[in-house]
Design an enzyme around this catalytic site. Structure first.
Site, mmCIF file in Angstrom:
data_model
loop_
_atom_site.group_PDB
_atom_site.id
_atom_site.type_symbol
_atom_site.label_atom_id
_atom_site.label_comp_id
_atom_site.label_asym_id
_atom_site.label_seq_id
_atom_site.Cartn_x
_atom_site.Cartn_y
_atom_site.Cartn_z
ATOM 1 N N HIS A 1 -1.145 10.703 -2.844
ATOM 2 C CA HIS A 1 -2.502 10.315 -2.489
ATOM 3 C C HIS A 1 -3.442 11.503 -2.340
ATOM 4 O O HIS A 1 -4.510 11.553 -2.947
ATOM 5 C CB HIS A 1 -2.494 9.499 -1.190
ATOM 6 N N HIS B 1 0.827 -1.203 0.000
ATOM 7 C CA HIS B 1 0.000 0.000 0.000
ATOM 8 C C HIS B 1 0.863 1.255 0.000
ATOM 9 O O HIS B 1 1.531 1.554 0.983
ATOM 10 C CB HIS B 1 -0.894 -0.019 1.243
#
Length: 218
Positions: free
Chosen positions: A47, A5
């Protein structure tokens, strides 16, 4: 399948080349990262819509040029990577899960994946089904995955947008869901799991991929 991740983000600054290198060293099957666009049209790996949380800067990613973004410290002296840099680093060593964080990136991302010869090594994912439909229209060979938090039937929603995978949050995954996905020819992934026991449980019910910050524990 273990999916790192934002790289090995429990140990290194997220979404940086340093984090991706660590994920490769930890033998991750895939590296997941997020893509946005700078004001001058460059694809960058970050992100949040703002740079505040993950860098020493402030402001919106989409209001900064690539040069301005590259001046920021993304942790431990790392820079915000371009999509090209991320693909180059992992090419031949791992596969990729690319999350589209904005509308309008589909064409550029598809073209770059195609130019790198990575059609078979990339899964394009998003919370927005319209983005996945566009990816399939541009390049039917590319695999796509619909990310969901909670849904009574993620398999049906993934099928509706022509996706190859569904990715609900791990709280909501059940064996029945995994069975439905398998019967319908879909892969079921889940996120974000950092406990080995939970990962074993999920594997036992037929989950195909687990997104984790700690790829060494999965």
């Amino acid at each position: 399948m273990k999916i790192a991740h934002r790289g090995a983000s429990a140990y290194e600054p997220e979404n940086t080349l340093r984090s991706f290198k660590r994920a490769v060293e930890l033998k991750s099957d895939m590296i997941e990262f997020d893509v946005r666009q700078s004001v001058d049209g460059s694809l960058v790996v970050i992100h949040d819509a703002r740079v505040d949380r993950t860098t020493n800067g402030a402001g919106l990613v989409g209001q900064k040029s690539l040069a301005e973004l590259r001046e920021l410290d993304a942790g431990m002296g790392e820079k915000i990577p371009t999509l090209e840099e991320a693909l180059e680093l992992g090419r031949g060593k791992t596969s990729f899960v690319i999350e589209l964080k904005e509308n309008g990136l589909e064409g550029k991302v598809v073209n770059l994946v195609r130019d790198f010869g990575l059609i078979e090594d990339v899964l394009i994912v998003s919370f927005k089904s319209v983005r996945l439909r566009m990816v399939k229209k541009l390049e039917p060979r590319l695999r796509t995955g619909l990310i969901l938090f909670a849904s009574p039937n993620p398999v049906r929603l993934a099928q509706r947008c022509g996706a190859d995978a569904a990715a609900p949050f791990h709280w909501f995954v059940t064996k029945g869901m995994a069975d439905r996905a398998r019967r319908n020819g879909l892969h079921l992934f889940t996120w974000t799991v950092d406990e080995a026991g939970k990962a074993r449980q999920l594997r036992g019910i037929g989950i195909k991929g687990i997104v984790t910050n700690k790829p060494d524990l999965i």
